[in-house]
Design an enzyme around this catalytic site. Structure first.
Site, short mmCIF file in Angstrom:
data_model
loop_
_atom_site.label_atom_id
_atom_site.label_comp_id
_atom_site.label_asym_id
_atom_site.label_seq_id
_atom_site.Cartn_x
_atom_site.Cartn_y
_atom_site.Cartn_z
N LEU A 111 0.87 -1.26 -0.31
CA LEU A 111 -0.40 -0.04 0.33
C LEU A 111 1.18 1.37 0.02
CD1 LEU A 111 -2.36 -1.06 2.69
CD2 LEU A 111 -3.06 -0.91 0.30
N ALA A 112 0.62 2.39 -0.47
CA ALA A 112 1.07 3.58 -0.61
C ALA A 112 1.61 3.70 0.30
CB ALA A 112 0.71 4.33 -1.69
N HIS A 152 -23.06 14.78 15.57
CA HIS A 152 -24.44 14.27 15.45
C HIS A 152 -24.82 15.18 14.43
CE1 HIS A 152 -28.50 12.66 14.75
NE2 HIS A 152 -28.71 14.01 15.10
#
Length: 366
Positions: free
Chosen positions: A217-218, A346
């Protein structure tokens, strides 16, 4: 940039009789697409992800060999642009990199709902390029178990998404006495290069990224680079690879960190602890519903004795962003109980994760 060949500690050969010296050397050549035997790539009708980013047209009917992250992302793009797709997977189950429960949901949301056809347990044993607008690409498939011919597909284009291999052939490692099985440079937990698997450290030589094959993964490569520099500077550092998240940028996104459920169950049995599991749903989240994206789940796997996170898996709107909170918590050793009592804004998608953490300790969001 010049491509250096490793000669000996501190020395690189950069061609034309020129050498460069340094106190420490970091190998970071990356990787290249893997093309299986029997597949002929022409860059136009049969191509890898590299050429796939430069296509000048959208094929009407495209076959994608491989149902990993790259294959899924391109299938997502092609179907969004109106193409018909067939995914060909050599393993018995689709999406081998995903947790099985997440893969089942992804199959429905990313393939079935998009009209994507697929084959499993078959090899594309021979792929012959076509000619745009004149003749099709021919894909001959054999059963992965019996090796008998099962089907021949004719498509407009074929993308080869069968993974990547380390770009280490030209580094001169073998000549320097460094074994690299299947091209992967062996390293210890400080990113120091070893002369063979479980071998001795090569002084002042490090390897990061896809070339060491730990986690291709990079952002993992970047983290390993930071770690290598820390160790070079005498500040001991070890990367916690199990706390690095991964993401698949489809619609919806898929993201994960830590162990999948099968691996977590195996560890629980081996170490003698009880595995806990909690699942929350995007359909119970007000923001997801407001955006018309109620499909998806978040799953938390944890130890019931210590309440430590083992893994988190998400498929749903902005999963790639949501996973970071989980990765940070896992890396810091934050328990699911601590997270269950942490306030989440929220109305936001983070409440999906909040719901899962609360379920871990017998609480409920609603």
């Amino acid at each position: 940039p010049k491509f250096g060949v490793y000669k000996e500690p501190h020395v690189l050969d950069v061609g034309n009789g020129e050498t460069m010296t340094a106190q420490d050397i970091i190998l970071a050549p990356g990787s290249v697409p893997f093309v299986p035997p029997g597949v002929e790539v022409d860059g136009e009708t049969v191509y890898t992800s590299d050429e796939g980013l430069e296509l000048k047209h959208v094929p009407e009917y495209c076959a994608i060999i491989g149902s990993g992250i790259i294959g899924l992302e391109f299938a997502d793009v092609y179907t969004a642009l109106g193409a018909e797709c067939t995914v060909i997977e050599a393993l018995p189950k689709l999406m081998p990199a995903f947790d099985r429960e997440i893969a089942k949901t992804a199959e429905r949301l990313l393939l079935t709902n998009r009209g994507v056809d697929y084959r499993t347990n078959v090899f594309a044993s021979k792929v012959t390029p076509g000619k745009i607008g004149e003749k099709p690409v021919i894909i001959e498939m054999i059963d992965a178990t019996t090796k008998e011919h099962v089907e021949t597909l004719e498509v407009d284009a074929c993308m080869v998404a069968t993974g990547r291999v380390p770009n280490t052939k030209k580094l001169g490692l073998e000549e320097a006495g460094i074994e690299a099985p299947r091209g992967f440079v062996q390293v210890n937990d400080k990113m120091q290069v070893l002369d063979k698997p479980d071998g001795d450290v090569i002084p002042h030589l490090y390897c990061i990224g896809d070339a060491n094959g730990i986690q291709m993964l990079a952002h993992t490569a970047s983290t390993q680079g930071v770690s290598a520099i820390e160790n070079i500077c005498g500040r001991t550092h070890v990367v916690d690879h199990e706390s690095i998240p991964a993401a698949c940028f489809t619609h919806p996104e898929v993201a994960q960190v830590g162990l999948d459920e099968d691996a977590a169950a195996e560890r629980a049995e081996k170490e003698g602890f009880e595995l806990g599991k909690a699942v929350s749903h995007f359909r119970a989240n007000s923001k997801a519903l407001a955006e018309g994206e109620g499909d998806g789940i978040a799953k938390v796997l944890f130890r019931r004795d210590t309440e430590q996170i083992l893994g988190v898996h998400i498929i749903g709107l902005h999963a790639a962003d949501l996973i970071q909170e989980c990765a940070n918590a896992k890396a810091a050793g934050t328990t699911v109980r601590d997270l269950a009592f942490t306030t989440h804004t929220h109305p936001t998608l983070s409440e999906v994760i909040d719901g899962a953490f609360k379920e871990c300790v017998g609480m409920h969001s609603h």
